[in-house]
Write a protein that holds these residues in place. Structure first.
Motif, short mmCIF file in Angstrom:
data_model
loop_
_atom_site.label_atom_id
_atom_site.label_comp_id
_atom_site.label_asym_id
_atom_site.label_seq_id
_atom_site.Cartn_x
_atom_site.Cartn_y
_atom_site.Cartn_z
N HIS A 150 0.82 -1.21 0.00
CA HIS A 150 0.00 0.00 0.00
C HIS A 150 0.85 1.27 0.00
CE1 HIS A 150 -3.74 2.22 0.69
NE2 HIS A 150 -3.10 2.92 1.61
N ALA A 151 1.98 1.23 0.72
CA ALA A 151 2.80 2.43 0.85
C ALA A 151 4.23 2.09 1.19
CB ALA A 151 2.21 3.35 1.92
N ILE A 152 5.13 3.03 0.90
CA ILE A 152 6.53 2.97 1.33
C ILE A 152 6.81 4.26 2.10
CG2 ILE A 152 8.95 2.86 0.63
CD1 ILE A 152 8.03 1.48 -1.95
N VAL A 153 7.32 4.10 3.31
CA VAL A 153 7.74 5.24 4.12
C VAL A 153 9.25 5.16 4.27
CG1 VAL A 153 7.51 6.45 6.32
CG2 VAL A 153 5.55 5.19 5.39
N ALA A 154 9.96 6.20 3.84
CA ALA A 154 11.41 6.14 3.82
C ALA A 154 12.02 7.43 4.36
CB ALA A 154 11.91 5.88 2.40
N HIS A 155 13.16 7.27 5.04
CA HIS A 155 13.82 8.41 5.68
C HIS A 155 15.21 8.62 5.10
CE1 HIS A 155 16.35 10.06 9.11
NE2 HIS A 155 15.44 11.01 8.94
N SER A 156 15.55 9.87 4.80
CA SER A 156 16.90 10.29 4.43
C SER A 156 17.43 9.51 3.22
CB SER A 156 17.80 10.16 5.65
OG SER A 156 19.03 10.81 5.47
N ASN A 172 1.02 2.59 -8.15
CA ASN A 172 -0.07 2.17 -7.25
C ASN A 172 0.35 2.07 -5.79
OD1 ASN A 172 -1.82 1.83 -9.54
ND2 ASN A 172 -0.79 -0.11 -9.94
N LYS A 173 1.33 2.86 -5.41
CA LYS A 173 1.78 2.91 -4.02
C LYS A 173 1.86 4.36 -3.57
CE LYS A 173 4.80 -1.12 -4.68
NZ LYS A 173 4.58 -1.24 -6.13
N LYS A 174 1.52 4.60 -2.32
CA LYS A 174 1.76 5.92 -1.75
C LYS A 174 3.17 5.95 -1.19
CE LYS A 174 -3.02 7.07 -0.69
NZ LYS A 174 -3.99 7.52 0.34
N LEU A 175 3.87 7.04 -1.44
CA LEU A 175 5.23 7.19 -0.97
C LEU A 175 5.29 8.36 -0.01
CD1 LEU A 175 7.23 6.82 -4.31
CD2 LEU A 175 6.42 5.02 -2.79
N ILE A 176 5.88 8.15 1.15
CA ILE A 176 6.11 9.21 2.13
C ILE A 176 7.61 9.29 2.35
CG2 ILE A 176 5.70 10.03 4.46
CD1 ILE A 176 3.28 7.54 3.00
N LEU A 177 8.21 10.39 1.91
CA LEU A 177 9.65 10.56 1.94
C LEU A 177 10.00 11.62 2.99
CD1 LEU A 177 10.33 10.49 -1.91
CD2 LEU A 177 10.14 8.57 -0.30
N LYS A 228 9.09 11.36 -11.94
CA LYS A 228 8.34 10.43 -11.09
C LYS A 228 7.44 11.15 -10.09
CE LYS A 228 12.12 7.08 -11.29
NZ LYS A 228 13.20 6.40 -10.52
N LEU A 229 7.69 12.44 -9.86
CA LEU A 229 6.95 13.17 -8.85
C LEU A 229 5.48 13.30 -9.23
CD1 LEU A 229 9.48 16.03 -8.00
CD2 LEU A 229 9.12 13.87 -6.79
N SER A 230 4.62 13.10 -8.24
CA SER A 230 3.17 13.21 -8.45
C SER A 230 2.51 13.48 -7.12
CB SER A 230 2.62 11.91 -9.06
OG SER A 230 2.64 10.88 -8.09
N GLU A 231 1.19 13.61 -7.15
CA GLU A 231 0.44 13.86 -5.91
C GLU A 231 0.45 12.64 -4.98
OE1 GLU A 231 -2.44 12.43 -9.08
OE2 GLU A 231 -0.77 13.85 -8.93
N HIS A 232 0.94 11.50 -5.47
CA HIS A 232 1.01 10.29 -4.64
C HIS A 232 2.31 10.21 -3.84
CE1 HIS A 232 -2.58 8.85 -6.58
NE2 HIS A 232 -2.02 8.95 -7.77
N ILE A 233 3.24 11.13 -4.11
CA ILE A 233 4.51 11.16 -3.40
C ILE A 233 4.48 12.34 -2.43
CG2 ILE A 233 7.01 11.34 -3.59
CD1 ILE A 233 6.86 10.09 -6.32
#
Length: 287
Positions: A150-156, A172-177, A228-233
């Protein structure tokens, strides 16, 4: 010896010029030896290898093969929707503990990566291309078993690696960077130079790694991945981050639609455990 790109400690005055000359000259005199020295010095993260989750216990553990050894993945929860969390340089998956607990309360399953040479994973050396390789392997592992990521949460550095994934892996994934160092390699060269090490040595190491993976290291720069940038990132960043410039991020996003959540006074890492940040991430993932 271990080198940390995320600290401000420098050698004493007068030492830098000597070590810079020695490390630069070694490349010409003994290129193979300089490569060995460079990798041991520049690719060895300064972080805890032994840790424990204090308030949550993993339900399962997976060890995935990578070119640098086996990567340790802790699995939490039984939910149908999976969230992958990926730490940065010199850190480990325990930094996400508060976030993992919150995600579990929302019914998600969480896969927490320890990258190679970090935490409970194998190896003593790693680099950005191996971070990318491990993320790719993790996604493949779960998708082949028909898990819904569903999502990837990544730091630094984990965030830099995430944006370097192929577009089909991000679909098809939400990304939180979180705390993304937009000018990642510029930061590396700056820290190496301030430590009194020749930047030629870093270039030598990066070019060697790139040849091993058949990819030029310059192609990993985030300015190569703006398509690659979009409203899902979604980006999360603190205005006072000393290592990943907030201004660089706002400039990077100026002409793109990716949302930005801004914090103040949390710096580079403390936002991982901040209640408001975790609430925001939960809202993004569940919406």
């Amino acid at each position: 010896m271990k080198f940390n790109y995320f600290h401000d400690k420098q050698n004493r005055f007068g030492v830098q010029n000597v070590t810079r000359a020695l490390s630069g000259g070694l490349i010409k005199i003994a290129p193979k030896l300089s490569l060995t020295v460079g990798k041991k010095l520049l690719l060895n993260p300064f972080g805890k290898r032994h840790y424990a989750f204090n308030e949550v216990e993993a339900d399962d553990v997976i060890n995935l093969d990578t070119s640098l050894g086996k990567a340790h993945i802790s699995l939490f929860g039984k939910g149908q929707n999976l969230v992958i969390v990926s730490h940065g340089w010199a850190d480990n998956s325990s930094g996400f503990e508060a976030m993992i607990i919150n995600l579990l309360s929302q019914g998600f399953k969480v896969a927490a990566i320890d990258h190679i040479a970090h935490g409970k994973s194998a190896g003593k050396q790693t680099h950005l291309l191996n971070f990318i390789e491990t993320l790719n392997a993790t996604i493949d592992y779960f998708e082949q078993r028909e898990h819904h990521i569903h999502a990837i949460v990544a730091h630094s550095m984990g965030a830099v690696a995430t944006l370097n994934l192929p577009e089909d892996k991000l679909a098809n994934k939400k990304l939180i960077l979180i705390a993304t160092p937009i000018h990642f390699f510029e930061l590396m060269f700056e820290k190496v130079s301030k430590a009194g090490i020749s930047t030629k040595l870093l270039t030598h190491v990066l070019e060697n790694i790139g040849s091993e993976f058949n990819r030029q290291w310059q192609s990993l720069c985030l300015n190569q991945h703006t398509s690659k940038l979009s409203e899902h990132i979604h980006f999360i960043h603190d205005e006072q981050d000393r290592y990943a410039s907030y201004q660089s991020l706002t400039d990077y996003l100026q002409t793109h639609k990716s949302p930005l959540f801004t914090t103040q006074g949390l710096g580079h890492r403390r936002l991982l455990g901040d209640t408001k940040v975790i609430q925001h991430i939960t809202q993004v993932i569940t919406t």
